[in-house]
Design a protein around this motif. Structure first.
Motif, PDB file in Angstrom:
ATOM      1  N   GLN A 159      37.709  30.936  43.157  1.00 18.50           N
ATOM      2  CA  GLN A 159      37.705  30.206  41.890  1.00 18.50           C
ATOM      3  C   GLN A 159      38.741  30.739  40.921  1.00 18.50           C
ATOM      4  OE1 GLN A 159      33.056  30.347  41.551  1.00 18.50           O
ATOM      5  NE2 GLN A 159      33.845  29.253  39.776  1.00 18.50           N
ATOM      6  N   PRO A 209      42.224  32.089  39.294  1.00 18.77           N
ATOM      7  CA  PRO A 209      43.596  31.571  39.444  1.00 18.77           C
ATOM      8  C   PRO A 209      44.642  32.654  39.697  1.00 18.77           C
ATOM      9  CG  PRO A 209      43.038  31.696  37.127  1.00 18.77           C
ATOM     10  CD  PRO A 209      41.805  32.130  37.869  1.00 18.77           C
ATOM     11  N   VAL A 223      43.434  32.961  45.766  1.00 23.23           N
ATOM     12  CA  VAL A 223      43.493  31.828  44.853  1.00 23.23           C
ATOM     13  C   VAL A 223      43.548  30.516  45.639  1.00 23.23           C
ATOM     14  CG1 VAL A 223      46.003  32.038  44.643  1.00 23.23           C
ATOM     15  CG2 VAL A 223      44.721  30.782  42.920  1.00 23.23           C
ATOM     16  N   HIS A 243      38.583  24.463  44.901  1.00 28.14           N
ATOM     17  CA  HIS A 243      38.593  25.607  44.001  1.00 28.14           C
ATOM     18  C   HIS A 243      39.984  25.780  43.410  1.00 28.14           C
ATOM     19  CE1 HIS A 243      34.781  26.390  45.809  1.00 28.14           C
ATOM     20  NE2 HIS A 243      34.629  27.568  45.255  1.00 28.14           N
ATOM     21  N   CYS A 244      40.039  26.031  42.124  1.00 29.73           N
ATOM     22  CA  CYS A 244      41.266  26.373  41.419  1.00 29.73           C
ATOM     23  C   CYS A 244      42.373  25.346  41.681  1.00 29.73           C
ATOM     24  CB  CYS A 244      41.736  27.772  41.816  1.00 29.73           C
ATOM     25  SG  CYS A 244      42.900  28.465  40.639  1.00 29.73           S
ATOM     26  N   PRO A 287      46.262  26.688  38.961  1.00 34.49           N
ATOM     27  CA  PRO A 287      46.158  28.098  38.579  1.00 34.49           C
ATOM     28  C   PRO A 287      46.713  28.443  37.201  1.00 34.49           C
ATOM     29  CG  PRO A 287      46.801  27.915  40.868  1.00 34.49           C
ATOM     30  CD  PRO A 287      46.828  26.521  40.316  1.00 34.49           C
ATOM     31  N   GLU A 317      44.390  26.939  34.495  1.00 32.35           N
ATOM     32  CA  GLU A 317      43.068  27.555  34.527  1.00 32.35           C
ATOM     33  C   GLU A 317      43.114  29.009  34.064  1.00 32.35           C
ATOM     34  OE1 GLU A 317      40.689  26.694  38.049  1.00 32.35           O
ATOM     35  OE2 GLU A 317      41.949  24.933  38.399  1.00 32.35           O
ATOM     36  N   ASN A 318      44.202  29.701  34.375  1.00 33.55           N
ATOM     37  CA  ASN A 318      44.353  31.082  33.919  1.00 33.55           C
ATOM     38  C   ASN A 318      44.333  31.141  32.393  1.00 33.55           C
ATOM     39  OD1 ASN A 318      44.724  33.857  34.171  1.00 33.55           O
ATOM     40  ND2 ASN A 318      46.949  33.677  34.226  1.00 33.55           N
TER      41      ASN A 318
END
Length: 430
Positions: free
Chosen positions: A168, A170, A175, A181-182, A185, A188-189
């Motif tokens: 999940q 990033p 990753v 998932h993610c 990145p 989301e980071n």
């Protein structure tokens, strides 16, 4: 939608991305038992989730038997699929036996581009958040993270992400290592660092978040209710499975240790193995097991008592960065010995009990089909541990007693209000 709170302290809204009201995944169990725990502690709770039709009737009936009015409602939302076809999305709401109220891509994350379908879902989620008036919005997906960040009432609630897997996050070697998932990145980071809280379910995942991304998180063990008997609400029933013959494994797939299972079943043709399919089990993985005459393959089960009543030993030979391993804790609380790897958070789930065997974990490299590249393993310690537990009755009996005793002590030692205290502490922060 109505949900009332006897204390006026918190109103907690969860967005649940699992399919069904009772999925077998440990992440779902942690999420839903957080809500149930908070509800029992006097807080208002609600979730939006993807239910299967017959589940709603089943849960509503259980609520009625517990003296709670389910108040089932039904509405329809127009949505448009990627091909431009219009459909009606049926939305049902109801209150379950725990007094929890339930409500049945990338372009949006990165460029604020809203397809008609995504616009419908964003409006659906936003409207229910507005109506519930939460003090906290909890999620484990990036879309809800963005919806809640842009919500017009954003200043009135805290935003919390639950990290159930390293995939999940990033950053780091894993990753986006699992589908869904993610998705973005970079975005989301940034969004993760704007949250009011991030709950990691193991020290292993907390360390991963810090070491690879310098992301501060809060480690909390799953709410104790996650591990209580689902029927009685009390401590799990201890099994005496010394005379059972099967060795069990859940979710056979490469990164969960399928090569170790295959090697053991080949080495011990006189022993019987049984596996339960789950989210990672693909047709190619099942085909490997079907070629072995001493392996039985069962469909996914939501009733884990079917597993605990049947097996003598549980195998948990994960080769990926396991977040915790709920199934390990569940088995041990019932006095069932577990032979597990030391991958990720599994040593935490093992709570110091035998056996926890070192393995060569996946590194993040993947095959063209998306599966992790699994390193060759040393099977010898697995063979020795399994042979000893299955063949030595005195060893099994001693391990069974130790497992049940130590696990029960561990569960009773958890603070049932740890999550409540953490969420309440956010309300004191401006």
């Amino acid at each position: 939608m109505t949900a009332h709170n006897s204390t006026g302290m918190m109103r907690v809204f969860l967005v649940q991305t699992a399919q069904g009201l009772n999925p077998s995944s440990g992440g779902y169990k942690a999420n839903v038992n957080l809500l149930r725990t908070l509800s029992n502690q006097g807080h208002a709770t609600a979730q939006i989730c993807y239910a299967i039709e017959d589940e709603i009737h089943h849960y509503a009936r259980r609520a009625e038997l517990n003296g709670i009015k389910p108040n089932v409602t039904k509405t329809a939302l127009s949505v448009v699929d990627p091909a431009g076809e219009a459909h009606k999305l049926v939305i049902k709401t109801f209150t379950d036996e725990y007094n929890v109220h339930n409500e049945d891509t990338r372009d949006y994350l990165e460029r604020d581009v809203l397809t008609k379908r995504m616009a419908s879902l964003v409006k659906l989620f936003s409207d229910h958040i507005t109506e519930f008036q939460p003090t906290h919005v909890i999620f484990n997906d990036p879309v809800t993270m963005k919806i809640s960040a842009l919500h017009p009432n954003r200043s009135t609630f805290k935003r919390i992400d639950i990290i159930h897997t390293a995939e999940q996050l990033p950053f780091g070697p894993f990753v986006a290592g699992v589908d869904g998932h993610c998705l973005s990145p970079t975005v989301e980071n940034r969004m993760l660092r704007e949250l009011d809280g991030i709950w990691t379910v193991s020290k292993a995942v907390k360390d991963y978040a810090w070491n690879h991304g310098r992301l501060m998180t809060t480690f909390l063990v799953h709410p104790p209710m996650t591990y209580l008997d689902t029927v009685t609400g009390g401590m799990p029933v201890i099994r005496n499975n010394i005379d059972k013959e099967e060795i069990g494994m859940v979710n056979p797939c490469p990164h969960k240790g399928l090569p170790i299972l295959v090697a053991l079943a080949t080495k011990f043709p006189h022993l019987n193995f049984v596996t339960w399919k789950s989210w990672g089990s693909q047709p190619a993985h099942i085909a490997q097991l079907q070629a072995l005459p001493n392996v039985t393959i069962e469909p996914t089960t939501r009733n884990t008592d079917e597993i605990w009543d049947r097996i003598k030993v549980l195998l948990a030979p994960s080769l990926w960065y396991e977040a915790w391993g709920v199934v390990v804790t569940e088995a041990q609380l019932r006095g069932i010995p577990v032979i597990a790897s030391n991958a990720g958070g599994l040593p935490e789930a093992k709570i110091g009990l035998p056996y926890c065997i070192p393995v060569k974990e996946v590194t993040g490299r993947r095959h063209a089909n998306g599966d992790y590249v699994v390193p060759t393993q040393d099977i010898t310690p697995w063979e020795k541990a399994l042979e000893k537990v299955m063949a030595d009755r005195e060893e099994y009996q001693a391990l069974q007693t130790l497992t049940a005793t130590k696990s029960s002590e561990w569960l009773r030692g958890l603070c049932p209000r740890a999550h409540e205290k953490w969420l309440l502490s956010m309300m004191e922060q401006k």
